[in-house]
Design an enzyme around this catalytic site. Sequence first.
Site, PDB file in Angstrom:
ATOM      1  N   GLU A   1     -11.643   0.840  -3.166  1.00  0.00           N
ATOM      2  CA  GLU A   1     -10.422   0.046  -2.997  1.00  0.00           C
ATOM      3  C   GLU A   1     -10.416  -1.173  -3.912  1.00  0.00           C
ATOM      4  OE1 GLU A   1      -9.858  -0.933   1.132  1.00  0.00           O
ATOM      5  OE2 GLU A   1     -10.008   1.165   1.763  1.00  0.00           O
TER       6      GLU A   1
ATOM      7  N   ASP B   1     -12.863   6.395   4.998  1.00  0.00           N
ATOM      8  CA  ASP B   1     -13.510   5.481   5.953  1.00  0.00           C
ATOM      9  C   ASP B   1     -12.581   5.217   7.137  1.00  0.00           C
ATOM     10  OD1 ASP B   1     -11.713   3.831   4.684  1.00  0.00           O
ATOM     11  OD2 ASP B   1     -13.180   2.312   4.081  1.00  0.00           O
ATOM     12  N   SER B   2     -11.379   5.819   7.101  1.00  0.00           N
ATOM     13  CA  SER B   2     -10.532   5.862   8.301  1.00  0.00           C
ATOM     14  C   SER B   2     -11.296   6.472   9.471  1.00  0.00           C
ATOM     15  CB  SER B   2      -9.268   6.687   8.027  1.00  0.00           C
ATOM     16  OG  SER B   2      -9.607   7.952   7.498  1.00  0.00           O
TER      17      SER B   2
ATOM     18  N   ASP C   1     -15.138   8.278   0.444  1.00  0.00           N
ATOM     19  CA  ASP C   1     -14.933   6.829   0.326  1.00  0.00           C
ATOM     20  C   ASP C   1     -16.237   6.063   0.155  1.00  0.00           C
ATOM     21  OD1 ASP C   1     -12.258   6.190   0.311  1.00  0.00           O
ATOM     22  OD2 ASP C   1     -12.080   5.994   2.489  1.00  0.00           O
TER      23      ASP C   1
ATOM     24  N   LYS D   1     -14.081   7.341  -3.881  1.00  0.00           N
ATOM     25  CA  LYS D   1     -12.881   6.494  -3.865  1.00  0.00           C
ATOM     26  C   LYS D   1     -13.285   5.066  -3.516  1.00  0.00           C
ATOM     27  CE  LYS D   1      -9.553   6.805  -0.538  1.00  0.00           C
ATOM     28  NZ  LYS D   1      -9.602   5.458   0.089  1.00  0.00           N
TER      29      LYS D   1
ATOM     30  N   GLU E   1      -1.206   3.108  -1.301  1.00  0.00           N
ATOM     31  CA  GLU E   1      -0.944   3.080   0.143  1.00  0.00           C
ATOM     32  C   GLU E   1       0.057   1.986   0.480  1.00  0.00           C
ATOM     33  OE1 GLU E   1      -4.413   3.212   2.627  1.00  0.00           O
ATOM     34  OE2 GLU E   1      -3.265   2.807   4.460  1.00  0.00           O
TER      35      GLU E   1
HETATM   36  O1  KIV Z   1      -9.763   6.157   4.671  1.00  0.00           O
HETATM   37  C1  KIV Z   1      -8.791   6.888   4.462  1.00  0.00           C
HETATM   38  O2  KIV Z   1      -8.521   7.854   5.179  1.00  0.00           O
HETATM   39  C2  KIV Z   1      -7.941   6.574   3.323  1.00  0.00           C
HETATM   40  C3  KIV Z   1      -6.600   7.214   3.275  1.00  0.00           C
HETATM   41  C4  KIV Z   1      -5.702   6.501   4.200  1.00  0.00           C
HETATM   42  C5  KIV Z   1      -6.050   7.260   1.890  1.00  0.00           C
HETATM   43  O3  KIV Z   1      -8.304   5.797   2.492  1.00  0.00           O
END
Ligand code: KIV
Length: 270
Positions: A120, A51-52, A90, A118, A187
């Site tokens: 958090e 989600d970056s 994510d 993934k 992280e």
């Molecule tokens: O969103 C993302 O790119 C991430 C990485 C920084 C691990 O969660």
Amino acid sequence: MSTHADSKPWTVPALADAKREGRRLVMLTAYDNSFARVLDANGVDLVLIGDSLGMVVQGHDSTLPVTVDDIVYHTRAVARGLNRALLVSDLPFQSDATPERALDAAIALLQAGAEMVKLEGAGHKLDVIRFLAERDIPVCAHLGLTPQSVLKFGGYRVQGRDEAAAARLREEARAVAEAGAQLLVLECVPSSLAAAITADLAIPTIGIGAGPGCDGQVLVLHDFLGLDTGHRRPKFVKDFLAEGGSVAGAVRAYADAVRSGAFPDDAHSY
Ligand code: KIV
């Protein structure tokens, strides 16, 4: 340097095999098909639709505006470019607020081509991890600096620096693995803490700003290429394009450096 049987496609169970055999995992983010193909052809084991993308593709100040539909769109594009790498997508902000919401979002991501989702945090997310894992949805947990909690943290800061916070993180790491996570991103935590967590767990850890003691490493694609994203460049970022000379060369340089343990060094760790 030998990789995962050199060209065999990655599977979720193979990740734990890699840890047992001491083979480091190479992960990068990607958001489109062309980069996905370069990563896949040059030794990347896992590709993350992070989600970056809210910050490096869409130009937001945080990851909070990213939606499930955004991740589905990029997952479809990237999935069409991969033959070998495992695709992790994510669950964006609050799409995992309840087990039921997370299941709906995870189904959408897996149907778009993801092989693992993934999410958090720990706490109430342990129920979410358990709910997904019991339904055969592979889960990667993410602890330490969890960017979706930026408002609570008051910024993007290294986590687990004092003894109590470190003990809490170590306990959370055990708990996410116990709940069924099969991979863990750490992280922005001190190297010594990440190494201790890695030693505690049978599942692989992937570090980003977590030092050399993890079982693998991930970087955000734009950071790794030295692009100006309009955001502060954290200490753990290294410009591999400068070293590799081309995008493919940068990917190979990164993959070699992660596998040999040359990256991250102390200059790129906390
Ligand atoms: O969103 C993302 O790119 C991430 C990485 C920084 C691990 O969660």
